[in-house]
Write a protein that holds these residues in place. Structure first.
Motif, PDB file in Angstrom:
ATOM      1  N   THR A 246       0.853  -1.188   0.000  1.00 23.44           N
ATOM      2  CA  THR A 246       0.000   0.000   0.000  1.00 23.44           C
ATOM      3  C   THR A 246       0.888   1.236   0.000  1.00 23.44           C
ATOM      4  N   VAL A 247       0.729   2.074  -1.002  1.00 25.92           N
ATOM      5  CA  VAL A 247       1.506   3.313  -1.127  1.00 25.92           C
ATOM      6  C   VAL A 247       0.536   4.481  -1.080  1.00 25.92           C
ATOM      7  N   LEU A 248       0.618   5.264  -0.030  1.00 26.87           N
ATOM      8  CA  LEU A 248      -0.271   6.408   0.132  1.00 26.87           C
ATOM      9  C   LEU A 248       0.399   7.681  -0.384  1.00 26.87           C
ATOM     10  N   ASP A 249      -0.418   8.683  -0.618  1.00 24.73           N
ATOM     11  CA  ASP A 249       0.095   9.974  -1.099  1.00 24.73           C
ATOM     12  C   ASP A 249       0.610  10.766   0.089  1.00 24.73           C
ATOM     13  N   ALA A 250       1.717  10.294   0.636  1.00 24.16           N
ATOM     14  CA  ALA A 250       2.286  10.928   1.837  1.00 24.16           C
ATOM     15  C   ALA A 250       3.410  11.868   1.429  1.00 24.16           C
ATOM     16  N   LYS A 251       3.422  13.056   2.039  1.00 24.33           N
ATOM     17  CA  LYS A 251       4.477  14.031   1.774  1.00 24.33           C
ATOM     18  C   LYS A 251       5.696  13.796   2.650  1.00 24.33           C
ATOM     19  N   SER A 252       5.543  12.988   3.682  1.00 24.66           N
ATOM     20  CA  SER A 252       6.656  12.698   4.578  1.00 24.66           C
ATOM     21  C   SER A 252       7.466  11.518   4.053  1.00 24.66           C
ATOM     22  N   PHE A 253       8.549  11.233   4.730  1.00 32.46           N
ATOM     23  CA  PHE A 253       9.454  10.164   4.338  1.00 32.46           C
ATOM     24  C   PHE A 253       8.772   8.800   4.494  1.00 32.46           C
ATOM     25  N   TRP A 254       9.033   7.907   3.542  1.00 30.41           N
ATOM     26  CA  TRP A 254       8.481   6.559   3.608  1.00 30.41           C
ATOM     27  C   TRP A 254       9.403   5.606   2.858  1.00 30.41           C
ATOM     28  N   GLN A 255       9.635   4.426   3.448  1.00 35.15           N
ATOM     29  CA  GLN A 255      10.435   3.404   2.796  1.00 35.15           C
ATOM     30  C   GLN A 255       9.529   2.263   2.347  1.00 35.15           C
ATOM     31  N   ALA A 256       9.639   1.912   1.070  1.00 31.97           N
ATOM     32  CA  ALA A 256       8.773   0.892   0.494  1.00 31.97           C
ATOM     33  C   ALA A 256       9.032  -0.475   1.129  1.00 31.97           C
ATOM     34  N   ARG A 257       7.985  -1.276   1.194  1.00 35.94           N
ATOM     35  CA  ARG A 257       8.090  -2.659   1.672  1.00 35.94           C
ATOM     36  C   ARG A 257       6.974  -3.474   1.039  1.00 35.94           C
ATOM     37  N   LEU A 258       7.285  -4.715   0.684  1.00 34.36           N
ATOM     38  CA  LEU A 258       6.296  -5.645   0.135  1.00 34.36           C
ATOM     39  C   LEU A 258       6.008  -6.690   1.211  1.00 34.36           C
ATOM     40  N   GLU A 259       4.767  -6.698   1.692  1.00 34.84           N
ATOM     41  CA  GLU A 259       4.410  -7.629   2.765  1.00 34.84           C
ATOM     42  C   GLU A 259       4.270  -9.042   2.215  1.00 34.84           C
ATOM     43  N   VAL A 260       4.821  -9.985   2.955  1.00 36.40           N
ATOM     44  CA  VAL A 260       4.787 -11.394   2.596  1.00 36.40           C
ATOM     45  C   VAL A 260       3.980 -12.120   3.678  1.00 36.40           C
ATOM     46  N   ILE A 261       2.798 -12.654   3.287  1.00 34.20           N
ATOM     47  CA  ILE A 261       1.901 -13.276   4.267  1.00 34.20           C
ATOM     48  C   ILE A 261       1.553 -14.690   3.786  1.00 34.20           C
ATOM     49  N   PRO A 262       2.047 -15.690   4.489  1.00 40.14           N
ATOM     50  CA  PRO A 262       1.689 -17.071   4.116  1.00 40.14           C
ATOM     51  C   PRO A 262       0.271 -17.410   4.578  1.00 40.14           C
ATOM     52  N   VAL A 263      -0.477 -18.091   3.724  1.00 44.55           N
ATOM     53  CA  VAL A 263      -1.854 -18.522   4.034  1.00 44.55           C
ATOM     54  C   VAL A 263      -2.028 -19.959   3.542  1.00 44.55           C
ATOM     55  N   GLN A 264      -3.127 -20.571   3.932  1.00 48.23           N
ATOM     56  CA  GLN A 264      -3.435 -21.911   3.431  1.00 48.23           C
ATOM     57  C   GLN A 264      -3.671 -21.864   1.917  1.00 48.23           C
ATOM     58  N   SER A 265      -3.380 -22.956   1.255  1.00 42.76           N
ATOM     59  CA  SER A 265      -3.480 -23.001  -0.210  1.00 42.76           C
ATOM     60  C   SER A 265      -4.890 -22.691  -0.681  1.00 42.76           C
ATOM     61  N   THR A 266      -5.890 -23.167   0.045  1.00 46.70           N
ATOM     62  CA  THR A 266      -7.283 -22.900  -0.348  1.00 46.70           C
ATOM     63  C   THR A 266      -7.620 -21.421  -0.215  1.00 46.70           C
ATOM     64  N   SER A 267      -7.070 -20.779   0.808  1.00 44.54           N
ATOM     65  CA  SER A 267      -7.307 -19.343   0.995  1.00 44.54           C
ATOM     66  C   SER A 267      -6.629 -18.537  -0.099  1.00 44.54           C
ATOM     67  N   ALA A 268      -5.456 -18.980  -0.522  1.00 45.17           N
ATOM     68  CA  ALA A 268      -4.744 -18.287  -1.597  1.00 45.17           C
ATOM     69  C   ALA A 268      -5.541 -18.337  -2.892  1.00 45.17           C
ATOM     70  N   GLN A 269      -6.252 -19.421  -3.117  1.00 45.08           N
ATOM     71  CA  GLN A 269      -7.063 -19.535  -4.330  1.00 45.08           C
ATOM     72  C   GLN A 269      -8.280 -18.604  -4.288  1.00 45.08           C
ATOM     73  N   ASP A 270      -8.737 -18.295  -3.089  1.00 46.41           N
ATOM     74  CA  ASP A 270      -9.903 -17.406  -2.954  1.00 46.41           C
ATOM     75  C   ASP A 270      -9.517 -15.917  -2.924  1.00 46.41           C
ATOM     76  N   ALA A 271      -8.216 -15.626  -2.950  1.00 46.11           N
ATOM     77  CA  ALA A 271      -7.753 -14.234  -2.844  1.00 46.11           C
ATOM     78  C   ALA A 271      -8.331 -13.328  -3.927  1.00 46.11           C
ATOM     79  N   PRO A 272      -8.387 -13.711  -5.226  1.00 45.76           N
ATOM     80  CA  PRO A 272      -8.942 -12.807  -6.240  1.00 45.76           C
ATOM     81  C   PRO A 272     -10.375 -12.389  -5.944  1.00 45.76           C
ATOM     82  N   MET A 273     -11.193 -13.330  -5.504  1.00 42.28           N
ATOM     83  CA  MET A 273     -12.586 -13.011  -5.217  1.00 42.28           C
ATOM     84  C   MET A 273     -12.708 -12.082  -4.006  1.00 42.28           C
ATOM     85  N   PHE A 274     -11.955 -12.381  -2.949  1.00 43.60           N
ATOM     86  CA  PHE A 274     -12.020 -11.562  -1.732  1.00 43.60           C
ATOM     87  C   PHE A 274     -11.587 -10.122  -2.012  1.00 43.60           C
TER      88      PHE A 274
END
Length: 379
Positions: A246-274
C-alpha cells in the motif's frame, strides 16, 4: 616737400620693433626693409605667437594639457573629504596617531595628501576594505544558516526514518530480524507483536525507495528471486503466499516494503474473489470510480505510473492493482487477508513485543528457509 611731411606725420612711429599703441611691428626703422606680420593665438604664458615654424603648435598643446592636469588644491581637498566620509578620523589617526600638539592652528598637523588629486586612492581603499569586511561577515552568516538548515533536515530525516523500523538503514532497525540480504533487497521478518500469522515478513529495498513501482530493474530482479524462494519455502509446508503493498500519497518520508503473508493453499485460491469484492466495497463507500487493473500480463510497473499512490496484491498466478484516490486505509491489504483467513486484525492486537518470541520465530523460519536461500550463492 609739404606733401611729404604730412604723409610722414600720418605714419605711426615704431619703437624697438613695436608701435606705441601695442601693435605688431611692420618695419624696424625708417629706411629698413619691412617684415611680414605673423598673426596667431597667444601662448599660455601671455606671449605672442612663437616665431618658430614647427614648435609653435606643439608648445601650445603641451601648455594646455599641463593646465588640464593641474587641479585646484581646494577642489581636491573637498573631493577627498567627501570620499573619506566617516572614515576621516581613522584616516588622520593612521597618519599622525591620536596625539595633538596644542591649540595653535599653525601647530596642528595637516595631511597634505588630502590636497592632492590622487588622495582619492586611499579613501577608495578604505571604503573597499570596509565593503569586503561587510561581505565577509554576510558570507559567514549565510554559511552558518545553510549549515544549520542542513543539520535540521538531517535530524528530521533521521527522526522520520526511525519510524521505518523494517528498513536496514533505519536507526531503529534490529539486526535479529534480518533473514537474508541480497545486493539490492533484504528479507526481514516481522516482530511477533506485528505478525498477522507465523512467517509474516517483508521484502525491503536496501536503498531508499518510496514505492516498489519506482524501483529499477536490479531491485525487481532480486524481488522476483526472493518471491520464487519464498513460495518454494512455504509450499513445502503446504501453504500459499500473498504479497501486498500500500503506497499512500504521503508528503513525509516513507520506505517501500512488500508484505509477505503465508496462508493456506485454499485461501490463496480465494484471494482474487475476496480482494475484488473488498476493493469494490471501498469504492462505493468513498465514492471513487477507479478501474481495478490486472497485473497478470503487464506486471505492477506496467499498470501503475511512477509517483502515483496505489494498492497492490499478488498471488501465485496473477494480481490486482488500483490507483488510490482520496482516503485509503494503510492496512487495507493486511485487514482483508485477516478477514479472509478469519484471524484478528493487527489493529486490535494489544500484544507487546517479546524478544524471546522474536528469536524463536527467526530460528523457526531460518530452518526452512536455508534450503531455498538464493543469497547464499552471492560472492
Amino acid at each position: 616737400m609739404l606733401g611729404k611731411l604730412r604723409t610722414a606725420k600720418r605714419k605711426r612711429p615704431i619703437v624697438n620693433g613695436t608701435h606705441k599703441d601695442g601693435g605688431v611691428e611692420n618695419a624696424a626703422a625708417e629706411g629698413a626693409p619691412t617684415q611680414k606680420v605673423v598673426k596667431g593665438p597667444l601662448l599660455p604664458d601671455g606671449r605672442g605667437p612663437s616665431s618658430s615654424a614647427g614648435g609653435g603648435s606643439s608648445s601650445i598643446l603641451a601648455g594646455m594639457l599641463r593646465k588640464e592636469r593641474e587641479m585646484d588644491m581646494d577642489e581636491a581637498y573637498v573631493r577627498n573629504l567627501s570620499r573619506l566620509g566617516k572614515h576621516y578620523k581613522r584616516h588622520v589617526g593612521s597618519h599622525f596617531g591620536s596625539s595633538t600638539n596644542g591649540n595653535d592652528e599653525d601647530d596642528q598637523q595637516i595631511d597634505m595628501t588630502l590636497f592632492q588629486a590622487d588622495g582619492r586612492d586611499e579613501s577608495q581603499a578604505i571604503n573597499e576594505g570596509s565593503r569586503k569586511a561587510s561581505d565577509s561577515r554576510a558570507s559567514q552568516k549565510s554559511q552558518q544558516r545553510a549549515e544549520h538548515r542542513e543539520a535540521n533536515l538531517e535530524r528530521k530525516a533521521e527522526n522520520i526514518a526511525s519510524k521505518c523500523w523494517w528498513w536496514i538503514q533505519s536507526p531503529t532497525f534490529k539486526k535479529m530480524h534480518l533473514i537474508a540480504l541480497g545486493d539490492h533487497v533484504s528479507l526481514v521478518i516481522a516482530p511477533s507483536h506485528l505478525s498477522l500469522v507465523k512467517g509474516h515478513c517483508y521484502l525491503v529495498p536496501i536503498k531508499h525507495a518510496p514505492s516498489l513501482c519506482s524501483c529499477d530493474d536490479d531491485v525487481w530482479n532480486e524481488i522476483k528471486r526472493f518471491q520464487t524462494s519464498i513460495r518454494s519455502t512455504f509450499a513445502k509446508l503446504g501453504k500459499g503466499v500473498l504479497f501486498c503493498e500500500t503506497v499512500l500519497d504521503a508528503k513525509s518520508f516513507w520506505q517501500a516494503r512488500l508484505e509477505v503473508i503465508p496462508v493456506q493453499s485454499t485461501s490463496a485460491q480465494d484471494a482474487p474473489m475476496f480482494f475484488k469484492s473488498a476493493l469494490a466495497a471501498h469504492t462505493d463507500e468513498f465514492g471513487t470510480h477507479i478501474k481495478l487493473l490486472s497485473t497478470k500480463k503487464k506486471g505492477l510497473r506496467g499498470c501503475i505510473p511512477k509517483g502515483f499512490p496505489y494498492f497492490y496484491i499478488e498471488w501465485e498466478d496473477g494480481g490486482f492493482a488500483q490507483i488510490i484516490e482520496g482516503r485509503f486505509p494503510k492496512d487495507f491489504g493486511v485487514d482483508t487477508i485477516a478477514s479472509m483467513i478469519d484471524v484478528e486484525s493487527l489493529r486490535f492486537n494489544r500484544t507487546r513485543q517479546n524478544f524471546e518470541n522474536d528469536r524463536k520465530a527467526v530460528l523457526s523460519f531460518c530452518d526452512v528457509w536455508k534450503k531455498f536461500d538464493w543469497t547464499l550463492e552471492l560472492p
